[in-house]
Every structure is written in structure tokens, then in C-alpha cells.
Design a protein around this motif. Structure first.
Motif, short mmCIF file in Angstrom:
data_model
loop_
_atom_site.label_atom_id
_atom_site.label_comp_id
_atom_site.label_asym_id
_atom_site.label_seq_id
_atom_site.Cartn_x
_atom_site.Cartn_y
_atom_site.Cartn_z
N ARG A 90 -28.89 -13.79 24.41
CA ARG A 90 -27.95 -14.15 23.37
C ARG A 90 -26.79 -12.69 23.25
O ARG A 90 -27.05 -11.66 23.48
CB ARG A 90 -28.77 -13.86 22.02
N SER A 91 -25.84 -13.09 22.94
CA SER A 91 -24.59 -12.09 22.86
C SER A 91 -24.78 -11.10 21.62
O SER A 91 -25.18 -11.78 20.64
CB SER A 91 -23.23 -12.84 22.72
N SER A 92 -24.43 -10.08 21.69
CA SER A 92 -24.67 -9.10 20.57
C SER A 92 -23.73 -9.54 19.62
O SER A 92 -22.45 -9.69 19.70
CB SER A 92 -24.46 -7.71 20.92
N SER A 93 -23.84 -9.04 18.14
CA SER A 93 -23.18 -9.28 17.17
C SER A 93 -21.73 -8.43 17.24
O SER A 93 -20.72 -8.89 16.81
CB SER A 93 -23.71 -9.06 15.97
N ARG A 94 -21.81 -7.37 17.75
CA ARG A 94 -21.02 -6.31 17.73
C ARG A 94 -19.60 -6.84 18.70
O ARG A 94 -18.52 -6.99 18.28
CB ARG A 94 -21.09 -4.96 18.26
N PRO A 95 -19.74 -7.23 19.83
CA PRO A 95 -18.71 -7.78 20.66
C PRO A 95 -17.94 -9.02 20.05
O PRO A 95 -16.86 -9.62 19.88
CB PRO A 95 -19.20 -8.14 22.14
N LEU A 96 -18.93 -9.79 19.57
CA LEU A 96 -18.50 -11.19 18.84
C LEU A 96 -17.58 -10.77 17.72
O LEU A 96 -16.80 -11.48 17.52
CB LEU A 96 -19.68 -11.98 18.45
N ALA A 97 -17.94 -9.95 16.85
CA ALA A 97 -17.19 -9.42 15.70
C ALA A 97 -15.92 -9.06 16.16
O ALA A 97 -14.88 -9.27 15.60
CB ALA A 97 -18.13 -8.45 14.99
N SER A 98 -15.85 -8.07 17.16
CA SER A 98 -14.61 -7.53 17.50
C SER A 98 -13.53 -8.73 18.36
O SER A 98 -12.42 -8.73 18.14
CB SER A 98 -14.97 -6.48 18.92
N VAL A 99 -14.01 -9.62 18.86
CA VAL A 99 -13.35 -10.59 19.49
C VAL A 99 -13.04 -11.48 18.48
O VAL A 99 -11.86 -12.28 18.33
CB VAL A 99 -14.37 -11.44 20.42
N ALA A 100 -13.78 -11.72 17.37
CA ALA A 100 -13.50 -12.59 16.22
C ALA A 100 -12.11 -12.06 15.53
O ALA A 100 -11.20 -12.59 15.09
CB ALA A 100 -14.59 -12.84 15.08
N VAL A 101 -12.24 -10.66 15.44
CA VAL A 101 -11.06 -9.98 14.83
C VAL A 101 -9.74 -10.22 15.52
O VAL A 101 -8.69 -10.60 15.12
CB VAL A 101 -11.28 -8.50 14.83
N LEU A 102 -9.80 -10.14 17.04
CA LEU A 102 -8.74 -10.51 17.89
C LEU A 102 -8.36 -11.94 17.92
O LEU A 102 -6.98 -12.23 17.70
CB LEU A 102 -8.96 -10.27 19.12
N PHE A 103 -9.12 -12.78 17.38
CA PHE A 103 -8.96 -14.35 17.45
C PHE A 103 -8.15 -14.61 16.23
O PHE A 103 -7.55 -15.49 15.95
CB PHE A 103 -10.09 -15.34 17.78
N PHE A 104 -8.52 -13.73 15.02
CA PHE A 104 -7.82 -13.77 13.84
C PHE A 104 -6.52 -13.67 14.09
O PHE A 104 -5.38 -14.14 13.50
CB PHE A 104 -8.46 -12.89 12.93
N LEU A 105 -6.01 -12.70 14.84
CA LEU A 105 -4.73 -12.10 15.20
C LEU A 105 -4.07 -13.33 15.78
O LEU A 105 -2.67 -13.61 15.71
CB LEU A 105 -4.59 -10.76 15.93
N THR A 106 -4.81 -13.80 16.77
CA THR A 106 -4.15 -15.11 17.80
C THR A 106 -3.83 -16.02 16.61
O THR A 106 -2.61 -16.66 16.85
CB THR A 106 -5.25 -15.50 18.65
N GLY A 107 -4.61 -16.61 15.73
CA GLY A 107 -4.37 -17.62 14.92
C GLY A 107 -3.07 -17.20 13.97
O GLY A 107 -2.25 -17.82 13.65
N MET A 108 -3.02 -15.81 13.69
CA MET A 108 -1.85 -15.56 12.83
C MET A 108 -0.43 -15.47 13.73
O MET A 108 0.32 -16.00 12.98
CB MET A 108 -2.03 -13.98 12.32
N ALA A 109 -0.64 -14.85 14.74
CA ALA A 109 0.72 -15.12 15.73
C ALA A 109 1.26 -16.30 15.93
O ALA A 109 2.21 -16.71 15.89
CB ALA A 109 0.25 -14.30 16.76
N ALA A 110 0.18 -17.22 16.14
CA ALA A 110 0.58 -18.81 16.56
C ALA A 110 0.89 -19.60 15.34
O ALA A 110 2.09 -20.24 15.66
CB ALA A 110 -0.94 -19.53 16.82
N LEU A 111 0.77 -19.16 13.98
CA LEU A 111 1.36 -19.84 13.03
C LEU A 111 2.71 -19.06 12.83
O LEU A 111 3.68 -19.90 12.50
CB LEU A 111 0.59 -19.92 11.71
N ILE A 112 2.91 -18.10 12.98
CA ILE A 112 4.36 -17.41 12.87
C ILE A 112 5.36 -18.01 14.12
O ILE A 112 6.44 -18.41 13.52
CB ILE A 112 4.12 -15.88 13.03
N TYR A 113 4.63 -18.15 15.01
CA TYR A 113 5.57 -18.85 16.09
C TYR A 113 5.80 -20.21 15.60
O TYR A 113 7.16 -20.83 15.89
CB TYR A 113 4.56 -18.77 17.33
N GLU A 114 4.86 -21.03 15.36
CA GLU A 114 4.96 -22.44 15.12
C GLU A 114 6.33 -22.40 13.70
O GLU A 114 7.17 -23.32 13.94
CB GLU A 114 3.66 -23.03 14.66
#
Length: 824
Positions: A2-26
Motif C-alpha cells: 500500500r502506498s503511504s499517505s504522505r506521497p499520495l497527499a503531496s501528489v493530491a496537492v499537485l493534482f489540485f493545481l493541475t485542475g486549477m490550471a486546466a480550468l484557467i486554460y479552458e
């Protein structure tokens, strides 16, 4: 493992920013391409289709490739960097297409299907590359987040929810703040910077990835194809609902850039919460198959009930927040949006995460599985937006369309039930669990196929939305009656009889004029043409009732071109207002085109002696671009050497701030500019800014029946340019009017600001009076005092409204004296 919660939480923050940038682009892409291709519904649909096609292709392709990468986060970093690089190329392509567009318009403009196809091809070259890389991010991160295949459905639901919350932030930023704070180009640069930041963060977090475990789990033996069908139908129904709900709320809202962004944000918030809800339900080991079936049934019922709740909430299509301030208005929008859209979206938004959960052992890697299902879901979204916009709204209408989507959910539940029970009944092996073997009997005992049938029966009987009202009329207080209405992908158009007069309404609340203001509307077409010595060719941007364009035909012009964004408005004008338009629709000199007016001027090569911009609601989304520096420059290029441009302004819908912005922007393009009064009313005045490249000659008005038009002359705009020094320019890059006018409207409702009427208007007219003499040097002596007479008539109207009767009588006496005894 099982993946540890810390890397997943860090990646989730990055993916939040990905979603933010995607809607700004759109949001920025849709805005910029709307300005380039036109704000027609067809142009917007082709742009969205190109974007979603890139997402679908990217999701499928990168989902297949991710299993070969030992470090998925490095691939994620590469995808984000590629998005930023492709986004940079957008500026180059957009500039190139801007130069090519007149040629393309000249070649294809008369062939609607071919022209739409060309726009789609151009949108593909701009949007497909960055969208292709965007589409790969969820499959790649799903592969990273679930080393143990049992975690795939749960962790993908988490990433889905976090990314959608980021999209909410992007929609709010792009819809409320960034264009005004930074401008579109700088906002676009910010989105690129976010993408590069995410790429750097992912690269830093990257490390070799543990191969995914393929330990068997209980899936109920469901084949992949039914889950692919569920993913496709989920995307189709969800985007169709977004289109239809957007149209539903457009009937009662301001319909500014803010209201669109807010409705979209509420929609996305509900989708994000559905992802988190799916993650929790999967974690507590709810049966995913039964949960999917139940969510489709209950969600479909809630969708079908939505129009009834909406009509009850809005008191049969009453305008929301008519007398409240800005923040209260936003709250009054968000509340019904969340109440009506929230419950069904919480349930129906789980369809994709649950499909991934049920299918999570069907492919060699989790990334491949997620890529395929998300790609199929996105293809469904393309189909849903096109079907809703071009078929449902055109053929069935809004309310029947919402009922159709509800029925579609019931049918999808029926399909899912039949395939799930078929799989369960075929499960005879000893390895099948007890829950799998009892799947069919348990579901049948709880209702089975009867539930979708009951839902469909309710939708077409008790809760039949097809006959709900779509246009608000007041037969008692206003003596209103509905003569006819049209629905299309572009909007709802209605012809209303009010007493003895007719008027056209768009989207239930916006009036495009009517016979009650016949003289005013005809004057707005006639006056600019009368000011030109030899008006041979005239262009009118905006048809409305057709009365304004008909006013042009009072003059011996050789050619009149009129453009109208809404095709149904053309039909309504022809059918009901033909008697008031001087034969507009049957005159061989006239062309009435269904086209975005601004777009037509950019693409057409012809030039005109007179161009007339009709009245436009300044706070409505897209309207601010008709007051922009870029548009005024295009107008100037389309004028002949001695050409005139008249932009009419509804002073009763502008604050002093917006007027100053428009005036300053106008003067940046037209060195010679004057102000005209279309009427002399105190409460609903209409002003005209008349611009030209050379000094305007008013001597032609001193003779003949045009002489009385001097009453409407207010003065030289250049002479009061110092009043506008603090105002900002309204440009396509920084659309000040589009973002400030909606807020001003709300401030005026609460008394914090005032429209440019009454005392404020009189003060402006008084400032202009000193410059009148400079323009009437060559006017005959008896006519030189007529502009001042018009000013006194306007003051008299205002004094009378205030109850200052003695001052009103004095102003009228001055008016008669200035006209001369023969005009009393």
C-alpha cells in the motif's frame, strides 16, 4: 504493498493545481476563440468538442503507456511541462489565425457547414495538443496511487475529487478575478507557470514505483464492456445536464460572466464531493454494483424533479435577486443551484469512480484501465454537449430535454441491472462467493427492473416536465400575453403582447425592443445615416425587432447589411414586426445575416459609409467586447474615408464609471467624436457616440426635414476628454466593462451608485453644451440654437419627474423660445 499517505497527499496537492490550471486554460481558450470565431453556439460547441477530443485521446494513449514507466511521477512531470510548452504555442497560432481569418471568412463564410468544419479544424490545431497531454494526467497518477490494485477505485476517486476541486478554484479565478487583475495574456502566463510548478514538484517527488499487485478482489464477475457503456453514458448525461441546467438558470439570472462562472463552480463542487463520497463508500465496502444501480435510479428521479423545484424556488421564472447587492445576489444564485443540482450530482457523479472500482482487475495496469474508462467517459461528454445543444434544445426544448436525460438514467440503470444479473446467474463455479451467487435474487427481491420502469412512468405522467412554462408573462398587472416562442441552442426567444404593443424577449428577461418605442428605435437607425452626406452602404450590428434597421431605409441607401446572433430573432422580427420595418425583409438592397456581428466585421472585406451599433446590455456575458478598443479599431478599418460610426448606449444601464471607460476607449480610436441624444426622457435615456476619421460636418442638417435632428446634438466628446483621464481602457485583453458592469448593476440596486440618468445625465449634457458651437459654425442661423433647445427639453422632463414644476415650465419656455415662434 500500500502506498503511504504522505506521497499520495503531496501528489493530491499537485493534482489540485493541475485542475486549477486546466480550468484557467479552458476558460481563456473559450473566451479568445469566441472572439476569433464568433460567439455563436456552433462556434462554442466546436471549440469544446476539439478540447474534449484531445482529453479523450490523451487519456487513452497515456493510460496504455504508463505501465512501461518505472517512475510514473516523472511521466506526470513531463505531461505538465508539455502542457505549458503547447500552451505557449497557442499565442503564435492564435495570431496566425487572426491574420488568416478574413481570407477564411471570405472563402467559407457563405457555407455554414464548411465554415463550422474549418473552425473545428482550427480549434483542433490550437487545443488538441495541450488537451492531449492534460488527458494523460489522471491515468498516470492513478497508476502511481494504487500499487495494490485493491486501492485503485478508492484512490482514483480521491484524485478525481481533488482535481475537480482544483477546477472549481480555476473557474472562480478565471471567472471573477484574473482577467481584470492581470488581463487574459498574463492570466494565461500564470496558468503556464502553475503547470511548470507542478512539473517541477512531481519531478522532485518521483521515485521508482512498486509494480501493481494483482491480488484477486470481488467484482461480481462484471465484464468490461458494460462498465465502458456506463462510463460513456455517464459522460453523455452529465454534460447534457450541464448544458440544460445552464439554460434553465439563464432564464432567471443576470447572465454575466460571473453568473456563468458561479453556476459552473457549483456544478464542479458537487462533482468533486461525489468523488469523495464514492471514495468513502468504497472504503466502507458498500457493494459497488448495487450502489451504482441505486445512484442511477435515485439520481434520475432527482433530475426529473429539478424543474419543478426550480419553478417553485423562482416563483414561476421570476428574476433572481432583483433588489439585492452584489454578494447577496451571488448567494441567492448559489443557493438554488446547490439545492437543485447538488443531490443528483452527488449520486450520478459516482458513476465513473464506481465503474473504475468494478473494473479494476480487467486490465494489466491500473493506469491503462483508468485511461480507457476516462477516455470513453470524455467521448460521452462530447456527445452529450452536442446532443443537448444541437438536438435536444432545437427539437424538444429545455423541460422535455431534462426529462429525456432522467429517462436516459433509468434506461442506463436497466441496462446495468440486466448485465449484472446476467453475470451473476452465470456464476456457477465453486470459486464464486456467496454474495456473487445471490446477486440476482437479492436484487430482484428489492425491486430489480421494476424501479426503472416506475421512474420512467413517473417522468411521463405525474412529473411530466414537458408542459412547464418557459416564458414569464403577467396577464393581470401588465396585460401581457405570449404570442409565440422559439427554443434553440442559442437561447429562448419570445414575442410578447403588452397592451397594444409587441416586444421581443430573449431568455425570459432581456427585451430587444418593441413597438412601444417605435419612434426611438427608428430614430437610432435614421439619425446616423442622415448625418452622412452620401450614405450609400450601411451596416447595422444587431437586428432586434428590425425597427432600427428599418429606419435606415428612410434614406436612399444602395446597400444595407444587418447581422443578428440569434436566428430565431430574425424569424420573430420578420413574422411580427414586418409592418414597422419599412419592408426590411423584402427590400432587394438589404441582407439580413445570422452571424456574430463583431466576427462579421473582422472577416468581411467590404467597407461602409455608416456603421451602427445597436443597444447592448453591458453586463451580459460577451457584450463587453462590443465596447472594446479592438472592436472599435475593426469598425474604423471597415469605414470608408468619410464614414461614420454610431454606437448607441443605454444610459439607464450604465453607471458613470462604465460610461467613462467606453468614452475613453472610443476616443482612442476616433479623433472626432460627438454625443447625441436619441430621446429626451429623464429615466431611460439613450445616448449615441458618433465617431469618424475626419471632422464631422453638420451643415447638411440645416436644411430640409433633417433640421429637427439638431435637437438631438449634445456636443463634442473630445472637449470633455479630461473627465475620462482616470478611466481605464476596455480591451479584449482586459475586459473592464464585462467585469465591472454586473457589479455596478447590483450596487445601483442598493443605492450605492447611480445610473447615468436624471441629475448625473443633465450634468454631463451641461458640460457638453459649451462645445456645441464648434460643430455648427456652418449651420444656418435659425438652426444654431436647436441643440440648446433640445437640452432644455431634456431638463424640463427631469424637472417634471422631480415635481419641480416651475423649473420645468421655465425650461419649456426656453425650449420654445430657442426654436422660434414658428416652431411653438
Amino acid at each position: 504493498m500500500r502506498s503511504s499517505s504522505r506521497p499520495l497527499a503531496s501528489v493530491a496537492v499537485l493534482f489540485f493545481l493541475t485542475g486549477m490550471a486546466a480550468l484557467i486554460y479552458e476558460v481563456l481558450w473559450l473566451k479568445e476563440l469566441g472572439l476569433l470565431f464568433g460567439n455563436t453556439s456552433q462556434a462554442m460547441a466546436t471549440t469544446l468538442a476539439a478540447f474534449f477530443l484531445g482529453l479523450a485521446a490523451g487519456s487513452h494513449y497515456w493510460g496504455r503507456k504508463v505501465a512501461a514507466f518505472r517512475e510514473p511521477l516523472k511521466l506526470y512531470a513531463g505531461l505538465e511541462a508539455a502542457v505549458a510548452v503547447c500552451a505557449a504555442g497557442y499565442f503564435i497560432l492564435l495570431a496566425a489565425y487572426g491574420r488568416l481569418y478574413p481570407w477564411i471568412f471570405d472563402c467559407c463564410g457563405n457555407h455554414a457547414g464548411l465554415f463550422t468544419g474549418v473552425k473545428f479544424a482550427l480549434s483542433l490545431t490550437i487545443l488538441f495538443p495541450p488537451a492531449f497531454f492534460m488527458g494523460g494526467t489522471l491515468p498516470v497518477l492513478s497508476h502511481f496511487a494504487a500499487p495494490n490494485r485493491n486501492d485503485l477505485g478508492r484512490n482514483t476517486a480521491l484524485l478525481y475529487g481533488v482535481n475537480t476541486l482544483g477546477a472549481v478554484a480555476g473557474a472562480l479565478l478565471a471567472g471573477f478575478c484574473l482577467p481584470v487583475w492581470l488581463g487574459f495574456k498574463a492570466s494565461y502566463g500564470l496558468a503556464m507557470a502553475i503547470s511548470l510548478t507542478v512539473a517541477a514538484g512531481a519531478y522532485v517527488l518521483s521515485k521508482p514505483h512498486t509494480e501493481q499487485s494483482r491480488a484477486p478482489i470481488e467484482t461480481g464477475g462484471i465484464a468490461f464492456r458494460p462498465l465502458a457503456v456506463i462510463a460513456f453514458m455517464s459522460g453523455l448525461s452529465m454534460l447534457a445536464l450541464q448544458v440544460l441546467w445552464g439554460r434553465m438558470f439563464a432564464q432567471v439570472l443576470q447572465n454575466s460572466v460571473y453568473t456563468f462562472a458561479l453556476i459552473l463552480s457549483v456544478f464542479l463542487i458537487c462533482l468533486a464531493l461525489s468523488g469523495f463520497l464514492a471514495r468513502w463508500l468504497i472504503a466502507v465496502r458498500f457493494d459497488a454494483g448495487k450502489l451504482l444501480f441505486g445512484s442511477l435510479i435515485i439520481g434520475g428521479l432527482l433530475v426529473n424533479l429539478g424543474p419543478f423545484v426550480f419553478l417553485a424556488w423562482t416563483d414561476e421564472l421570476h428574476y433572481i435577486g432583483s433588489d439585492v447587492g452584489w454578494y447577496a445576489y451571488l448567494l441567492q444564485i448559489a443557493a438554488p443551484a446547490a439545492f437543485i443540482m447538488g443531490p443528483p450530482l452527488l449520486l450520478l457523479g459516482m458513476a465513473l469512480p464506481l465503474s473504475i472500482r468494478l473494473a479494476q482487475n480487467h486490465r494489466p495496469s491500473g493506469g491503462t484501465l483508468v485511461g480507457q474508462l476516462v477516455g470513453i467517459n470524455t467521448l460521452g461528454a462530447i456527445a452529450g454537449s452536442i446532443i443537448a445543444g444541437f438536438l435536444i434544445l432545437e427539437w424538444m426544448g429545455l423541460w422535455a430535454g431534462i426529462r429525456l436525460i432522467a429517462v436516459l438514467y433509468f434506461l442506463t440503470a436497466t441496462y446495468w441491472f440486466s448485465r449484472a444479473t446476467e453475470t451473476a446467474s452465470n456464476c456457477r463455479q465453486p470459486s464464486c462467493s456467496h454474495s456473487q451467487k445471490s446477486f440476482e435474487s437479492d436484487w430482484r427481491r428489492r425491486g430489480g427492473l421494476y424501479l426503472p420502469a416506475i421512474g420512467i412512468l413517473l417522468a411521463v405522467s405525474v412529473f411530466d416536465t414537458g408542459k412547464l412554462p418557459l416564458v414569464k408573462v403577467d396577464p393581470v398587472n401588465e396585460e401581457e400575453s405570449l404570442l409565440e416562442f422559439w427554443e434553440s441552442s442559442a437561447g429562448t426567444v419570445a414575442v410578447i403582447r403588452r397592451g397594444e404593443h409587441l416586444k421581443i424577449k430573449v431568455n425570459n428577461h432581456y427585451t430587444l425592443g418593441g413597438t412601444g418605442s417605435f419612434e426611438l428605435e427608428q430614430l437610432t437607425g435614421s439619425l446616423p445615416v442622415a448625418l452622412h452626406r452620401e450614405p450609400r452602404s450601411v451596416y447595422v450590428l444587431g437586428l432586434g425587432t428590425g425597427i432600427t434597421a428599418g429606419g435606415v431605409l428612410k434614406h436612399p441607401v444602395q446597400r444595407l447589411t444587418v447581422t443578428e446572433l440569434l436566428n430565431d430573432v430574425v424569424e420573430a422580427s420578420d413574422k411580427y414586426f414586418g409592418a414597422y420595418t419599412n419592408g426590411l425583409f423584402y427590400d432587394p438592397r438589404v441582407r439580413v445575416l445570422h452571424e456574430d456581428g463583431r466576427n462579421y466585421l473582422r472577416g468581411a472585406r467590404e467597407k461602409f459609409d455608416v456603421i451602427i451599433g445597436d443597444l447592448f446590455v453591458p453586463w451580459e456575458a460577451g457584450t463587453g467586447s462590443l465596447y472594446s478598443l479592438d472592436h472599435f479599431k475593426t469598425v474604423s478599418e471597415r469605414l470608408n474615408e468619410n464614414g461614420l460610426f454610431m454606437q448607441w448606449l443605454p444610459a439607464y444601464q450604465l453607471s458613470q464609471v462604465e460610461f467613462d471607460v467606453i468614452a475613453k476607449t472610443f476616443l482612442e480610436v476616433f479623433p472626432y467624436a460627438t454625443v447625441w441624444r436619441a430621446d429626451f426622457g429623464a429615466l431611460r435615456p439613450v445616448l449615441g457616440l458618433l465617431g469618424s476619421k475626419s471632422n464631422q460636418d453638420l451643415a447638411a442638417l440645416s436644411v430640409g426635414h433633417h433640421q429637427k435632428l439638431l435637437l438631438h446634438f449634445a456636443g463634442d466628446l473630445v472637449s470633455i476628454s479630461s473627465r475620462f483621464e482616470q478611466a481605464r481602457l476596455n480591451t479584449d485583453d482586459r475586459p473592464i466593462i464585462e467585469f465591472s458592469a454586473p457589479v455596478s448593476q447590483r450596487s445601483i440596486k442598493t443605492g450605492r451608485q447611480e445610473w447615468l440618468v436624471g441629475a448625473e445625465l443633465i450634468e454631463l449634457m451641461e458640460a457638453l453644451q459649451s462645445s456645441v458651437s464648434d460643430y455648427i459654425v456652418d449651420v444656418s442661423e435659425p438652426s444654431k440654437q436647436w441643440p440648446q433647445a433640445g437640452f432644455n427639453l431634456q431638463k424640463a422632463q427631469w424637472f417634471r419627474y422631480q415635481g419641480r414644476l416651475k423649473e420645468a415650465e421655465q425650461a419649456m419656455a426656453n425650449y420654445r423660445e430657442l426654436l422660434g415662434e414658428e416652431e411653438q
